[in-house]
Motif scaffolding. Sequence first.
Motif, PDB file in Angstrom:
ATOM      1  N   GLY A 161      23.974 -11.805   0.071  1.00 60.06           N
ATOM      2  CA  GLY A 161      23.335 -10.560   0.478  1.00 60.06           C
ATOM      3  C   GLY A 161      21.860 -10.645   0.793  1.00 60.06           C
ATOM      4  O   GLY A 161      21.251  -9.645   1.184  1.00 60.06           O
ATOM      5  N   TRP A 162      21.277 -11.830   0.648  1.00 61.10           N
ATOM      6  CA  TRP A 162      19.846 -12.007   0.906  1.00 61.10           C
ATOM      7  C   TRP A 162      19.612 -13.066   1.982  1.00 61.10           C
ATOM      8  O   TRP A 162      20.300 -14.092   2.021  1.00 61.10           O
ATOM      9  CB  TRP A 162      19.095 -12.428  -0.361  1.00 61.10           C
ATOM     10  CG  TRP A 162      18.929 -11.337  -1.363  1.00 61.10           C
ATOM     11  CD1 TRP A 162      19.699 -11.113  -2.467  1.00 61.10           C
ATOM     12  CD2 TRP A 162      17.934 -10.315  -1.369  1.00 61.10           C
ATOM     13  NE1 TRP A 162      19.249 -10.027  -3.162  1.00 61.10           N
ATOM     14  CE2 TRP A 162      18.154  -9.510  -2.512  1.00 61.10           C
ATOM     15  CE3 TRP A 162      16.860  -9.992  -0.529  1.00 61.10           C
ATOM     16  CZ2 TRP A 162      17.359  -8.409  -2.829  1.00 61.10           C
ATOM     17  CZ3 TRP A 162      16.060  -8.901  -0.851  1.00 61.10           C
ATOM     18  CH2 TRP A 162      16.303  -8.127  -1.981  1.00 61.10           C
ATOM     19  N   TYR A 163      18.639 -12.809   2.825  1.00 58.11           N
ATOM     20  CA  TYR A 163      18.148 -13.806   3.776  1.00 58.11           C
ATOM     21  C   TYR A 163      16.878 -14.394   3.168  1.00 58.11           C
ATOM     22  O   TYR A 163      15.958 -13.657   2.804  1.00 58.11           O
ATOM     23  CB  TYR A 163      17.843 -13.164   5.126  1.00 58.11           C
ATOM     24  CG  TYR A 163      19.072 -12.582   5.787  1.00 58.11           C
ATOM     25  CD1 TYR A 163      19.826 -13.336   6.679  1.00 58.11           C
ATOM     26  CD2 TYR A 163      19.490 -11.272   5.506  1.00 58.11           C
ATOM     27  CE1 TYR A 163      20.954 -12.806   7.286  1.00 58.11           C
ATOM     28  CE2 TYR A 163      20.618 -10.736   6.106  1.00 58.11           C
ATOM     29  CZ  TYR A 163      21.354 -11.510   6.994  1.00 58.11           C
ATOM     30  OH  TYR A 163      22.480 -10.986   7.581  1.00 58.11           O
ATOM     31  N   TYR A 164      16.823 -15.719   3.081  1.00 55.49           N
ATOM     32  CA  TYR A 164      15.685 -16.412   2.475  1.00 55.49           C
ATOM     33  C   TYR A 164      14.891 -17.124   3.568  1.00 55.49           C
ATOM     34  O   TYR A 164      15.435 -17.931   4.327  1.00 55.49           O
ATOM     35  CB  TYR A 164      16.155 -17.406   1.423  1.00 55.49           C
ATOM     36  CG  TYR A 164      16.788 -16.736   0.218  1.00 55.49           C
ATOM     37  CD1 TYR A 164      16.031 -16.361  -0.885  1.00 55.49           C
ATOM     38  CD2 TYR A 164      18.163 -16.465   0.195  1.00 55.49           C
ATOM     39  CE1 TYR A 164      16.604 -15.739  -1.984  1.00 55.49           C
ATOM     40  CE2 TYR A 164      18.747 -15.843  -0.901  1.00 55.49           C
ATOM     41  CZ  TYR A 164      17.964 -15.478  -1.985  1.00 55.49           C
ATOM     42  OH  TYR A 164      18.545 -14.854  -3.065  1.00 55.49           O
ATOM     43  N   ILE A 188       6.049 -25.358  -0.020  1.00 57.44           N
ATOM     44  CA  ILE A 188       7.092 -24.487   0.494  1.00 57.44           C
ATOM     45  C   ILE A 188       7.158 -23.180  -0.292  1.00 57.44           C
ATOM     46  O   ILE A 188       7.436 -23.169  -1.488  1.00 57.44           O
ATOM     47  CB  ILE A 188       8.477 -25.170   0.452  1.00 57.44           C
ATOM     48  CG1 ILE A 188       8.403 -26.552   1.109  1.00 57.44           C
ATOM     49  CG2 ILE A 188       9.517 -24.288   1.137  1.00 57.44           C
ATOM     50  CD1 ILE A 188       7.872 -26.542   2.523  1.00 57.44           C
ATOM     51  N   GLY A 189       6.879 -22.076   0.410  1.00 54.14           N
ATOM     52  CA  GLY A 189       7.012 -20.743  -0.159  1.00 54.14           C
ATOM     53  C   GLY A 189       8.287 -20.087   0.344  1.00 54.14           C
ATOM     54  O   GLY A 189       8.900 -20.556   1.314  1.00 54.14           O
ATOM     55  N   VAL A 190       8.698 -18.996  -0.295  1.00 55.55           N
ATOM     56  CA  VAL A 190       9.932 -18.315   0.085  1.00 55.55           C
ATOM     57  C   VAL A 190       9.727 -16.800   0.067  1.00 55.55           C
ATOM     58  O   VAL A 190       9.173 -16.251  -0.889  1.00 55.55           O
ATOM     59  CB  VAL A 190      11.101 -18.670  -0.860  1.00 55.55           C
ATOM     60  CG1 VAL A 190      12.415 -18.104  -0.312  1.00 55.55           C
ATOM     61  CG2 VAL A 190      11.217 -20.175  -1.072  1.00 55.55           C
ATOM     62  N   SER A 191      10.184 -16.145   1.130  1.00 58.24           N
ATOM     63  CA  SER A 191      10.293 -14.695   1.170  1.00 58.24           C
ATOM     64  C   SER A 191      11.767 -14.344   1.312  1.00 58.24           C
ATOM     65  O   SER A 191      12.587 -15.190   1.671  1.00 58.24           O
ATOM     66  CB  SER A 191       9.506 -14.115   2.350  1.00 58.24           C
ATOM     67  OG  SER A 191       8.120 -14.302   2.184  1.00 58.24           O
ATOM     68  N   LYS A 192      12.120 -13.087   1.063  1.00 55.43           N
ATOM     69  CA  LYS A 192      13.521 -12.691   1.185  1.00 55.43           C
ATOM     70  C   LYS A 192      13.626 -11.296   1.778  1.00 55.43           C
ATOM     71  O   LYS A 192      12.682 -10.501   1.736  1.00 55.43           O
ATOM     72  CB  LYS A 192      14.220 -12.748  -0.170  1.00 55.43           C
ATOM     73  CG  LYS A 192      13.706 -11.775  -1.206  1.00 55.43           C
ATOM     74  CD  LYS A 192      14.473 -11.914  -2.526  1.00 55.43           C
ATOM     75  CE  LYS A 192      13.982 -10.913  -3.569  1.00 55.43           C
ATOM     76  NZ  LYS A 192      14.748 -11.014  -4.842  1.00 55.43           N
ATOM     77  N   SER A 193      14.799 -10.992   2.337  1.00 56.45           N
ATOM     78  CA  SER A 193      15.041  -9.701   2.960  1.00 56.45           C
ATOM     79  C   SER A 193      16.538  -9.422   2.967  1.00 56.45           C
ATOM     80  O   SER A 193      17.353 -10.343   2.932  1.00 56.45           O
ATOM     81  CB  SER A 193      14.513  -9.697   4.397  1.00 56.45           C
ATOM     82  OG  SER A 193      14.862  -8.502   5.068  1.00 56.45           O
ATOM     83  N   ARG A 194      16.901  -8.159   3.045  1.00 57.45           N
ATOM     84  CA  ARG A 194      18.296  -7.762   3.200  1.00 57.45           C
ATOM     85  C   ARG A 194      18.719  -7.795   4.666  1.00 57.45           C
ATOM     86  O   ARG A 194      19.892  -7.624   4.986  1.00 57.45           O
ATOM     87  CB  ARG A 194      18.511  -6.361   2.640  1.00 57.45           C
ATOM     88  CG  ARG A 194      18.383  -6.266   1.126  1.00 57.45           C
ATOM     89  CD  ARG A 194      19.496  -6.996   0.422  1.00 57.45           C
ATOM     90  NE  ARG A 194      19.506  -6.736  -1.023  1.00 57.45           N
ATOM     91  CZ  ARG A 194      20.363  -7.291  -1.879  1.00 57.45           C
ATOM     92  NH1 ARG A 194      21.264  -8.153  -1.439  1.00 57.45           N
ATOM     93  NH2 ARG A 194      20.308  -7.012  -3.161  1.00 57.45           N
TER      94      ARG A 194
END
Length: 313
Positions: free
Chosen positions: A118-121, A131-137
């Motif tokens: 359910g998450w896009y990384y 390396i950093g990470v953000s997430k979104s629906r």
Amino acid sequence: MISRYKQSKIGFKKAERLGIALCLLSFCSIAQNPILKLGKKDFMYAADPAAEVYNGKVYVYCSHDQDDAVSYSTMQDYLVLESDDMIHWKNHGVVLKPREYNWAQGQMNAPDVAYKDGWYYFYFPYDKTHIGVSKSRSPIGPWEEAVTDKITSIFDPTVFIDDDGQAYIYGSDNKINIGDKGRHIMGAKLKDNMIELDGPWMRLSEAPVSEAVHCFKRNGIYYFMGRKGWKTGYWMADAPLPTQPYAQFKGYITREQQEAPVHMSAIEFKNQWYFFYQRGDVNQGDFHRRSACFEKMEFNPDGTIVPITYTLD
């Protein structure tokens, strides 16, 4: 008075001209490379294309070269392109600005995006190799912090999720020292949370690679692509983390890159494989102002990749 013959002849010529015009319009609508074209209102220099397929559409996540760039130090944000037919493209513009996070600064080059549970990384480098990470629906955002510090260090990260749901992260040990001396394809498992390594980095190639590692799977075979010199080389393996033996180098699939370093990705979309890359000899670009392009990708019966020819309009 114009005779019916002349009227029909004039009508035919008008229809002929209209047909030619429609044909030209049709040709323009399918003109392929580069994806974004200088002079269009949505134009931006879109580099390091990481293509993904989500919900029946293609999304291409790109780093962003500034219009006046003379080095890569000004790379600071990311944009996404979207298409449902590989002909018409929507540029969503800049969707992520990691420098707004107080922990992410410096040069922000090639990214990648992966979907799980359910998450896009969104995996992005800062200071070149952290390396950093953000997430979104949503595949286009808005994006929120998934971490508050780097999850690891590698050059040009790419993330691949296997058929069993296990996620892997790959890259090159160019510019960092995390293994054997030299430059190699490196890989590691990711935990289910997608923001932690599940084990150490492992060397996967014997032949050296400069940068721009990408991984995909086809017919049970794992493919790794990367820059060797100024061309795209590729490796094949029967496992996602091949160590003994290493992934086998199969050769080159492109000619030498012009006016841009090599960076690539590959996807299957509607039963056709596509190869995405960048070039700096279009849109009045150069080595630091690059544009995303793509070509169809074909395979030989033994699974090897047919050499790719670069094309323009």
